[in-house]
Every structure is written in C-alpha cells, then in structure tokens.
Design a protein around this motif. Structure first.
Motif, PDB file in Angstrom:
ATOM      1  N   VAL A  36     -32.664  -3.792 -26.492  1.00 39.65           N
ATOM      2  CA  VAL A  36     -31.310  -3.267 -26.659  1.00 39.65           C
ATOM      3  C   VAL A  36     -31.044  -2.189 -25.611  1.00 39.65           C
ATOM      4  CG1 VAL A  36     -29.736  -2.100 -28.259  1.00 39.65           C
ATOM      5  CG2 VAL A  36     -31.439  -3.654 -29.160  1.00 39.65           C
ATOM      6  N   VAL A  37     -29.798  -2.123 -25.146  1.00 40.26           N
ATOM      7  CA  VAL A  37     -29.328  -1.008 -24.330  1.00 40.26           C
ATOM      8  C   VAL A  37     -28.278  -0.279 -25.166  1.00 40.26           C
ATOM      9  CG1 VAL A  37     -28.214  -0.307 -22.183  1.00 40.26           C
ATOM     10  CG2 VAL A  37     -29.643  -2.353 -22.225  1.00 40.26           C
ATOM     11  N   LEU A  38     -28.385   1.053 -25.219  1.00 40.91           N
ATOM     12  CA  LEU A  38     -27.434   1.875 -25.959  1.00 40.91           C
ATOM     13  C   LEU A  38     -26.702   2.770 -24.972  1.00 40.91           C
ATOM     14  CD1 LEU A  38     -26.344   3.051 -28.684  1.00 40.91           C
ATOM     15  CD2 LEU A  38     -28.149   4.753 -28.479  1.00 40.91           C
ATOM     16  N   TYR A  39     -25.370   2.673 -24.963  1.00 38.99           N
ATOM     17  CA  TYR A  39     -24.524   3.572 -24.193  1.00 38.99           C
ATOM     18  C   TYR A  39     -23.877   4.539 -25.175  1.00 38.99           C
ATOM     19  CZ  TYR A  39     -24.831   0.290 -20.287  1.00 38.99           C
ATOM     20  OH  TYR A  39     -25.287  -0.510 -19.280  1.00 38.99           O
ATOM     21  N   ALA A  40     -23.944   5.833 -24.884  1.00 44.51           N
ATOM     22  CA  ALA A  40     -23.340   6.850 -25.738  1.00 44.51           C
ATOM     23  C   ALA A  40     -22.350   7.654 -24.914  1.00 44.51           C
ATOM     24  CB  ALA A  40     -24.413   7.772 -26.305  1.00 44.51           C
ATOM     25  N   PHE A  41     -21.135   7.768 -25.420  1.00 37.93           N
ATOM     26  CA  PHE A  41     -20.090   8.498 -24.712  1.00 37.93           C
ATOM     27  C   PHE A  41     -19.420   9.470 -25.679  1.00 37.93           C
ATOM     28  CE2 PHE A  41     -15.584   8.895 -23.526  1.00 37.93           C
ATOM     29  CZ  PHE A  41     -15.746   9.500 -22.295  1.00 37.93           C
ATOM     30  N   PRO A  42     -19.557  10.787 -25.434  1.00 34.89           N
ATOM     31  CA  PRO A  42     -18.858  11.763 -26.282  1.00 34.89           C
ATOM     32  C   PRO A  42     -17.381  11.831 -25.894  1.00 34.89           C
ATOM     33  CG  PRO A  42     -20.195  12.884 -24.645  1.00 34.89           C
ATOM     34  CD  PRO A  42     -20.432  11.403 -24.476  1.00 34.89           C
ATOM     35  N   ARG A  43     -16.515  11.575 -26.861  1.00 30.71           N
ATOM     36  CA  ARG A  43     -15.079  11.647 -26.596  1.00 30.71           C
ATOM     37  C   ARG A  43     -14.635  13.101 -26.574  1.00 30.71           C
ATOM     38  NH1 ARG A  43     -15.275   8.102 -30.693  1.00 30.71           N
ATOM     39  NH2 ARG A  43     -14.109   9.433 -32.068  1.00 30.71           N
ATOM     40  N   GLY A  44     -13.581  13.362 -25.820  1.00 32.53           N
ATOM     41  CA  GLY A  44     -13.031  14.714 -25.740  1.00 32.53           C
ATOM     42  C   GLY A  44     -12.075  15.007 -26.883  1.00 32.53           C
ATOM     43  N   GLU A  45     -11.511  16.193 -26.846  1.00 30.66           N
ATOM     44  CA  GLU A  45     -10.581  16.616 -27.903  1.00 30.66           C
ATOM     45  C   GLU A  45      -9.235  15.918 -27.822  1.00 30.66           C
ATOM     46  OE1 GLU A  45     -12.370  19.001 -26.104  1.00 30.66           O
ATOM     47  OE2 GLU A  45     -13.804  19.178 -27.751  1.00 30.66           O
ATOM     48  N   GLU A  46      -8.976  15.212 -26.722  1.00 27.18           N
ATOM     49  CA  GLU A  46      -7.671  14.567 -26.580  1.00 27.18           C
ATOM     50  C   GLU A  46      -7.524  13.348 -27.483  1.00 27.18           C
ATOM     51  OE1 GLU A  46     -10.404  12.501 -23.749  1.00 27.18           O
ATOM     52  OE2 GLU A  46      -9.926  14.600 -24.075  1.00 27.18           O
ATOM     53  N   GLU A  47      -8.617  12.846 -28.028  1.00 31.04           N
ATOM     54  CA  GLU A  47      -8.544  11.684 -28.911  1.00 31.04           C
ATOM     55  C   GLU A  47      -7.999  12.104 -30.275  1.00 31.04           C
ATOM     56  OE1 GLU A  47      -9.349   8.493 -28.216  1.00 31.04           O
ATOM     57  OE2 GLU A  47      -9.930   8.950 -26.169  1.00 31.04           O
ATOM     58  N   ASP A  48      -7.250  11.195 -30.921  1.00 31.23           N
ATOM     59  CA  ASP A  48      -6.671  11.481 -32.227  1.00 31.23           C
ATOM     60  C   ASP A  48      -7.732  11.601 -33.317  1.00 31.23           C
ATOM     61  OD1 ASP A  48      -4.160  11.396 -31.120  1.00 31.23           O
ATOM     62  OD2 ASP A  48      -3.847   9.281 -31.602  1.00 31.23           O
ATOM     63  N   ASP A  49      -8.756  10.753 -33.238  1.00 31.40           N
ATOM     64  CA  ASP A  49      -9.763  10.664 -34.293  1.00 31.40           C
ATOM     65  C   ASP A  49     -11.102  11.170 -33.766  1.00 31.40           C
ATOM     66  OD1 ASP A  49     -10.092   7.045 -33.963  1.00 31.40           O
ATOM     67  OD2 ASP A  49      -9.952   8.615 -32.475  1.00 31.40           O
ATOM     68  N   ASP A  50     -11.174  12.471 -33.368  1.00 34.26           N
ATOM     69  CA  ASP A  50     -12.367  12.925 -32.666  1.00 34.26           C
ATOM     70  C   ASP A  50     -13.635  12.910 -33.482  1.00 34.26           C
ATOM     71  OD1 ASP A  50     -11.321  16.223 -32.866  1.00 34.26           O
ATOM     72  OD2 ASP A  50      -9.976  14.691 -32.118  1.00 34.26           O
ATOM     73  N   ASP A  51     -13.577  12.933 -34.796  1.00 35.12           N
ATOM     74  CA  ASP A  51     -14.829  12.959 -35.553  1.00 35.12           C
ATOM     75  C   ASP A  51     -15.332  11.566 -35.922  1.00 35.12           C
ATOM     76  OD1 ASP A  51     -12.795  12.488 -37.345  1.00 35.12           O
ATOM     77  OD2 ASP A  51     -13.697  13.658 -38.955  1.00 35.12           O
ATOM     78  N   GLU A  52     -14.563  10.553 -35.627  1.00 35.32           N
ATOM     79  CA  GLU A  52     -14.963   9.193 -35.971  1.00 35.32           C
ATOM     80  C   GLU A  52     -15.967   8.654 -34.949  1.00 35.32           C
ATOM     81  OE1 GLU A  52     -12.805   4.986 -37.073  1.00 35.32           O
ATOM     82  OE2 GLU A  52     -11.927   6.229 -35.516  1.00 35.32           O
ATOM     83  N   VAL A  53     -17.005   8.005 -35.445  1.00 40.35           N
ATOM     84  CA  VAL A  53     -17.964   7.316 -34.589  1.00 40.35           C
ATOM     85  C   VAL A  53     -17.494   5.879 -34.443  1.00 40.35           C
ATOM     86  CG1 VAL A  53     -20.338   6.508 -34.391  1.00 40.35           C
ATOM     87  CG2 VAL A  53     -19.881   8.763 -35.304  1.00 40.35           C
ATOM     88  N   ARG A  54     -17.448   5.397 -33.205  1.00 41.85           N
ATOM     89  CA  ARG A  54     -17.000   4.031 -32.970  1.00 41.85           C
ATOM     90  C   ARG A  54     -18.117   3.248 -32.299  1.00 41.85           C
ATOM     91  NH1 ARG A  54     -11.294   4.310 -30.024  1.00 41.85           N
ATOM     92  NH2 ARG A  54     -12.622   5.185 -28.422  1.00 41.85           N
ATOM     93  N   LEU A  55     -18.221   1.962 -32.649  1.00 39.88           N
ATOM     94  CA  LEU A  55     -19.276   1.092 -32.141  1.00 39.88           C
ATOM     95  C   LEU A  55     -18.680  -0.148 -31.510  1.00 39.88           C
ATOM     96  CD1 LEU A  55     -22.276   0.154 -31.943  1.00 39.88           C
ATOM     97  CD2 LEU A  55     -21.964  -0.837 -34.217  1.00 39.88           C
TER      98      LEU A  55
END
Length: 127
Positions: free
Chosen positions: A35-54
C-alpha cells in the motif's frame, strides 16, 4: 442502528480528481510492499476542516474488477477501523499495489490493517 454517536467520526470521501491530485502533489507519501499512503493536511479555508476524508485507488495490476472492488472494500474498512488514530483535517489517499490482493487472501484484513497502521505511524513521525 444509528451512526450519530458522539465518538463516531463521519466517514468522508475524496470524490473529485482535484482532491486526489492535491494529495498526490502536495501531500506526504509513505509506502510499503502492499500500500502507498498519501496524507495531506487541509488548511483552514476548507468548510469541513475537522473531517477526515479518504480516497482509494486500485489499479488493474491488482486484478479484475471484482478483485479490485474486494480490495477497495477491505482497504476502506481497515482504514476506518483505525479511526481513533487519524488526525483531524486531513485527506488520505490509499493506493493498492499489485500484491495487496494476495495479502488479503493469505493473511486477511488484519494484515492489511497492520500494514496501513504502520504507514500511519510513519506519517505521524514525519509531522
């Protein structure tokens, strides 16, 4: 049965190709044999900043459509079972490599979960 309990985290999905591209381009990647895992921390500009998306990507080298769908389903379940270890406000993309279907057949979902957990540990250590 309701999934709206206080400890239950919403299972977000990456659906637009731009979201995948951003994770590939700007995110950190960690890989093992399966498996390859890419992780990207979203900035504050996103509406749903605390949601983890896959987002999940499994290529044709893994097998036919039925095999790929089984692998994607297993990867999704294994990832969300590690939900208590996931940092808020991140996008993750899991890419299944050619040997992941054999791993699932030989050792089951637990081995896949362990594989993803080790990649999450690498991600946490890199931050």
């Amino acid at each position: 049965m309701s999934d709206s309990g206080p400890e239950r985290r919403k299972r977000g999905r990456l659906s637009r190709s731009g979201d995948f591209d951003r994770a590939y381009r700007d995110g950190r990647s960690h890989a093992n044999r399966y498996v390859v895992l890419y992780a990207f921390p979203r900035g504050e500009e996103e509406d749903d900043d605390d949601e983890v998306r896959l987002g999940i990507s499994v290529g044709r080298k893994v097998g036919g459509a039925v095999d790929r769908n089984k692998v994607k389903r297993a990867m999704r379940e294994a990832f969300w079972k590690l939900g208590d270890r996931l940092p808020d406000g991140h996008d993750f993309v899991l890419v299944g490599r050619a040997g992941v279907a054999d791993l699932l057949e030989r050792e089951g979902e637990g081995a896949l979960r362990d594989s993803i957990a080790s990649l999450l540990d690498q991600t946490e250590a890199a931050e």
